[in-house]
Design a protein around this motif. Structure first.
Motif, short mmCIF file in Angstrom:
data_model
loop_
_atom_site.label_atom_id
_atom_site.label_comp_id
_atom_site.label_asym_id
_atom_site.label_seq_id
_atom_site.Cartn_x
_atom_site.Cartn_y
_atom_site.Cartn_z
N TYR A 229 32.94 11.05 68.90
CA TYR A 229 32.22 10.06 68.09
C TYR A 229 30.73 9.99 68.44
O TYR A 229 29.90 9.73 67.57
CB TYR A 229 32.88 8.68 68.19
CG TYR A 229 32.68 8.00 69.52
CD1 TYR A 229 31.64 7.10 69.72
CD2 TYR A 229 33.53 8.26 70.60
CE1 TYR A 229 31.46 6.47 70.94
CE2 TYR A 229 33.36 7.63 71.81
CZ TYR A 229 32.32 6.76 71.98
OH TYR A 229 32.13 6.14 73.20
N ALA B 268 37.25 10.68 58.96
CA ALA B 268 37.09 9.28 59.37
C ALA B 268 38.45 8.64 59.53
O ALA B 268 39.38 8.90 58.76
CB ALA B 268 36.27 8.52 58.33
N ASP B 269 38.55 7.78 60.53
CA ASP B 269 39.79 7.06 60.78
C ASP B 269 39.97 5.88 59.84
O ASP B 269 41.09 5.54 59.46
CB ASP B 269 39.80 6.55 62.23
CG ASP B 269 39.81 7.72 63.20
OD1 ASP B 269 40.88 8.33 63.36
OD2 ASP B 269 38.75 8.02 63.77
N LYS B 270 38.87 5.25 59.49
CA LYS B 270 38.95 4.06 58.65
C LYS B 270 37.75 4.04 57.71
O LYS B 270 36.62 4.27 58.13
CB LYS B 270 38.95 2.81 59.53
CG LYS B 270 39.13 1.52 58.78
CD LYS B 270 39.20 0.33 59.73
CE LYS B 270 39.34 -0.96 58.96
NZ LYS B 270 39.27 -2.12 59.83
N GLU C 103 45.74 7.49 55.99
CA GLU C 103 45.41 8.85 56.43
C GLU C 103 43.91 8.96 56.67
O GLU C 103 43.11 8.21 56.11
CB GLU C 103 45.85 9.86 55.38
CG GLU C 103 47.36 9.92 55.20
CD GLU C 103 47.77 10.91 54.14
OE1 GLU C 103 46.98 11.81 53.79
OE2 GLU C 103 48.90 10.78 53.64
N LYS C 104 43.52 9.94 57.49
CA LYS C 104 42.09 10.18 57.72
C LYS C 104 41.44 10.65 56.43
O LYS C 104 42.08 11.33 55.63
CB LYS C 104 41.90 11.20 58.83
CG LYS C 104 42.37 10.67 60.18
CD LYS C 104 42.07 11.64 61.29
CE LYS C 104 42.59 11.08 62.59
NZ LYS C 104 41.59 11.02 63.61
N THR D 105 34.34 4.57 59.70
CA THR D 105 34.50 4.53 61.16
C THR D 105 35.26 5.76 61.63
O THR D 105 36.27 6.13 61.05
CB THR D 105 35.27 3.26 61.58
OG1 THR D 105 34.53 2.12 61.15
CG2 THR D 105 35.46 3.21 63.09
N VAL D 106 34.74 6.37 62.69
CA VAL D 106 35.40 7.50 63.34
C VAL D 106 35.66 7.12 64.79
O VAL D 106 34.79 6.57 65.46
CB VAL D 106 34.57 8.80 63.21
CG1 VAL D 106 33.23 8.68 63.88
CG2 VAL D 106 35.32 9.99 63.76
N LYS D 107 36.89 7.39 65.25
CA LYS D 107 37.29 7.00 66.60
C LYS D 107 37.65 8.21 67.46
O LYS D 107 38.26 8.05 68.50
CB LYS D 107 38.50 6.07 66.53
CG LYS D 107 38.22 4.77 65.79
CD LYS D 107 39.44 3.90 65.73
CE LYS D 107 39.12 2.61 64.97
NZ LYS D 107 40.21 1.66 64.99
N SER D 108 37.29 9.39 67.02
CA SER D 108 37.67 10.60 67.76
C SER D 108 36.88 10.74 69.05
O SER D 108 35.90 10.02 69.28
CB SER D 108 37.44 11.83 66.90
OG SER D 108 36.05 12.07 66.79
N GLU E 84 33.88 4.39 69.31
CA GLU E 84 33.84 4.74 67.90
C GLU E 84 32.42 4.66 67.38
O GLU E 84 31.54 4.08 68.01
CB GLU E 84 34.75 3.82 67.08
CG GLU E 84 34.32 2.35 67.10
CD GLU E 84 35.32 1.44 66.41
OE1 GLU E 84 36.54 1.63 66.60
OE2 GLU E 84 34.88 0.54 65.68
N MET F 288 39.89 17.27 65.58
CA MET F 288 38.78 16.86 64.74
C MET F 288 37.73 17.95 64.79
O MET F 288 37.33 18.39 65.85
CB MET F 288 38.22 15.54 65.25
CG MET F 288 36.81 15.25 64.86
SD MET F 288 36.60 14.47 63.28
CE MET F 288 36.87 12.81 63.63
#
Length: 124
Positions: free
Chosen positions: A105, A14-16, A46-47, A99-102, A80, A1
């Motif tokens: 975050y 973003a993850d979601k 997909e991101k 939402t980002v879960k890296s 996240e 990321m």
């Protein structure tokens, strides 16, 4: 990321992401718009590329302007960051949840908070 901040620009994956029509008293979305958003964003696993710059947020290639009610949070017990906002894209209005879960975050959260403070002090 990868996260890049230049002047007032934040780029991240973003993850979601979920976008829906809001407020309910705005024009209805036609079926083409709903299908396009579902295919590109809502139901695509997909991101998604997010670009936050000045007073705009771009999700993939859809640019949201007239932003308001911008909320940025780190939910309890989750690693996240989520940003939620109302905005306009084209002639339509929507509400987006990103939402980002890296692992970075918290860095993204802090940059988004600074961006909101710099660009929307009186309109949070």
């Amino acid at each position: 990321m990868m996260l890049i901040l230049t002047v007032s620009e934040i780029n991240y994956l973003a993850d979601k992401v979920f976008v829906h029509r809001w407020p309910h008293d705005t024009p209805m979305w036609d079926s083409f718009t709903k299908e396009k958003l579902d295919d590109m964003i809502n139901k695509n696993l997909e991101k998604k590329q997010i670009i936050v710059k000045e007073n705009k947020i771009t999700i993939q290639n859809i640019e949201f302007t007239s932003l308001k009610k911008i909320g940025i949070s780190v939910p309890f017990f989750k690693d996240e960051c989520t940003v939620i906002f109302e905005g306009r894209f084209g002639d339509l209005f929507g509400h987006a949840h990103i939402t980002v879960k890296s692992g970075n975050y918290l860095d993204i959260f802090n940059r988004l908070i600074r961006w909101r403070q710099q660009n929307f002090q009186n309109n949070i």
